[in-house]
Design a protein around this motif. Structure first.
Motif, PDB file in Angstrom:
ATOM      1  N   GLU A  55       0.837  -1.204   0.000  1.00 23.43           N
ATOM      2  CA  GLU A  55       0.000   0.000   0.000  1.00 23.43           C
ATOM      3  C   GLU A  55       0.871   1.253   0.000  1.00 23.43           C
ATOM      4  N   TRP A  56       1.905   1.238   0.834  1.00 24.54           N
ATOM      5  CA  TRP A  56       2.798   2.396   0.895  1.00 24.54           C
ATOM      6  C   TRP A  56       3.497   2.601  -0.450  1.00 24.54           C
ATOM      7  N   GLY A  57       3.931   1.519  -1.072  1.00 22.40           N
ATOM      8  CA  GLY A  57       4.598   1.627  -2.373  1.00 22.40           C
ATOM      9  C   GLY A  57       3.682   2.243  -3.424  1.00 22.40           C
ATOM     10  N   LEU A  58       2.436   1.797  -3.469  1.00 26.26           N
ATOM     11  CA  LEU A  58       1.475   2.361  -4.421  1.00 26.26           C
ATOM     12  C   LEU A  58       1.198   3.822  -4.085  1.00 26.26           C
ATOM     13  N   TYR A  59       1.042   4.125  -2.798  1.00 23.77           N
ATOM     14  CA  TYR A  59       0.785   5.513  -2.406  1.00 23.77           C
ATOM     15  C   TYR A  59       1.946   6.409  -2.844  1.00 23.77           C
ATOM     16  N   GLU A  60       3.178   5.986  -2.585  1.00 21.86           N
ATOM     17  CA  GLU A  60       4.341   6.802  -2.979  1.00 21.86           C
ATOM     18  C   GLU A  60       4.374   7.044  -4.483  1.00 21.86           C
ATOM     19  N   GLU A  61       4.069   5.999  -5.245  1.00 19.68           N
ATOM     20  CA  GLU A  61       4.064   6.129  -6.708  1.00 19.68           C
ATOM     21  C   GLU A  61       3.019   7.152  -7.159  1.00 19.68           C
ATOM     22  N   LEU A  62       1.824   7.045  -6.604  1.00 23.34           N
ATOM     23  CA  LEU A  62       0.763   7.983  -6.961  1.00 23.34           C
ATOM     24  C   LEU A  62       1.048   9.388  -6.435  1.00 23.34           C
ATOM     25  N   PHE A  63       1.603   9.482  -5.239  1.00 27.05           N
ATOM     26  CA  PHE A  63       1.958  10.783  -4.675  1.00 27.05           C
ATOM     27  C   PHE A  63       2.953  11.491  -5.593  1.00 27.05           C
ATOM     28  N   ASP A  64       3.961  10.759  -6.035  1.00 24.63           N
ATOM     29  CA  ASP A  64       4.940  11.348  -6.950  1.00 24.63           C
ATOM     30  C   ASP A  64       4.264  11.864  -8.216  1.00 24.63           C
ATOM     31  N   HIS A  65       3.294  11.128  -8.711  1.00 21.00           N
ATOM     32  CA  HIS A  65       2.565  11.546  -9.907  1.00 21.00           C
ATOM     33  C   HIS A  65       1.762  12.822  -9.645  1.00 21.00           C
ATOM     34  N   PHE A  66       1.053  12.867  -8.515  1.00 17.87           N
ATOM     35  CA  PHE A  66       0.207  14.020  -8.196  1.00 17.87           C
ATOM     36  C   PHE A  66       1.006  15.249  -7.792  1.00 17.87           C
ATOM     37  N   ALA A  67       2.108  15.045  -7.103  1.00 18.22           N
ATOM     38  CA  ALA A  67       2.696  16.143  -6.334  1.00 18.22           C
ATOM     39  C   ALA A  67       4.036  16.671  -6.820  1.00 18.22           C
ATOM     40  N   THR A  68       4.708  16.010  -7.708  1.00 21.02           N
ATOM     41  CA  THR A  68       6.081  16.385  -8.062  1.00 21.02           C
ATOM     42  C   THR A  68       6.218  17.859  -8.421  1.00 21.02           C
ATOM     43  N   ASP A  69       5.379  18.352  -9.301  1.00 22.77           N
ATOM     44  CA  ASP A  69       5.493  19.756  -9.731  1.00 22.77           C
ATOM     45  C   ASP A  69       5.270  20.726  -8.574  1.00 22.77           C
ATOM     46  N   PHE A  70       4.317  20.412  -7.717  1.00 20.55           N
ATOM     47  CA  PHE A  70       3.993  21.316  -6.624  1.00 20.55           C
ATOM     48  C   PHE A  70       5.045  21.286  -5.519  1.00 20.55           C
ATOM     49  N   ILE A  71       5.566  20.122  -5.230  1.00 20.70           N
ATOM     50  CA  ILE A  71       6.552  19.998  -4.161  1.00 20.70           C
ATOM     51  C   ILE A  71       7.807  20.802  -4.504  1.00 20.70           C
ATOM     52  N   GLN A  72       8.178  20.834  -5.757  1.00 17.63           N
ATOM     53  CA  GLN A  72       9.364  21.587  -6.166  1.00 17.63           C
ATOM     54  C   GLN A  72       9.188  23.090  -5.931  1.00 17.63           C
ATOM     55  N   GLN A  73       7.947  23.537  -5.833  1.00 16.34           N
ATOM     56  CA  GLN A  73       7.669  24.954  -5.640  1.00 16.34           C
ATOM     57  C   GLN A  73       7.229  25.278  -4.215  1.00 16.34           C
ATOM     58  N   THR A  74       7.415  24.338  -3.312  1.00 18.07           N
ATOM     59  CA  THR A  74       6.894  24.466  -1.956  1.00 18.07           C
ATOM     60  C   THR A  74       7.951  24.934  -0.973  1.00 18.07           C
ATOM     61  N   GLN A  75       7.531  25.799  -0.090  1.00 12.81           N
ATOM     62  CA  GLN A  75       8.333  26.160   1.070  1.00 12.81           C
ATOM     63  C   GLN A  75       7.495  25.842   2.296  1.00 12.81           C
ATOM     64  N   VAL A  76       8.146  25.339   3.322  1.00 11.13           N
ATOM     65  CA  VAL A  76       7.442  24.972   4.551  1.00 11.13           C
ATOM     66  C   VAL A  76       7.784  25.979   5.629  1.00 11.13           C
ATOM     67  N   VAL A  77       6.758  26.464   6.295  1.00 11.79           N
ATOM     68  CA  VAL A  77       6.931  27.354   7.431  1.00 11.79           C
ATOM     69  C   VAL A  77       6.531  26.559   8.664  1.00 11.79           C
TER      70      VAL A  77
END
Length: 108
Positions: A55-77
């Motif tokens: 389940e974790w492996g599938l989640y990571e794969e899908l997360f990478d698909h959904f989030a890659t572009d946004f994570i690169q532009q993210t800053q965490v406060v």
């Protein structure tokens, strides 16, 4: 929990995508519980034994698909407050479940 976390991640990614399509690239967007929190919440299921490795492996794969572009532009406060301040705010909000479960020991 697996289905719920997948849905939440996809929903958060869709909201970010919709915002990006508005063309407001010169503006910052503040999100209090975005894609990074989806990842953190989901990983907590692995740590507590609620998810199996597949389940974790599938989640990571899908997360990478959904989030890659946004994570690169993210800053965490990261906001950090004293335990006394957190307890005062909990008491002021007076939400029964918070008062019951968010004890000083839990928050510490």
């Amino acid at each position: 929990s697996f289905t719920n976390e997948l849905w939440m991640t996809k929903a958060r990614a869709s909201l970010m995508d919709e915002h990006a399509k508005l063309g407001k690239t010169d503006q910052l967007t503040l999100v209090d519980s975005g894609l990074l929190m989806s990842f953190v919440y989901s990983h907590s299921h692995v740590l507590t034994g609620k998810w199996i490795s597949a389940e974790w492996g599938l989640y990571e794969e899908l997360f990478d698909h959904f989030a890659t572009d946004f994570i690169q532009q993210t800053q965490v406060v990261y906001l950090e407050y004293s335990l006394d301040t957190l307890m005062k705010r909990l008491q002021k909000r007076a939400r029964a479940y918070e008062l019951q479960y968010y004890t000083r020991d839990y928050l510490a």
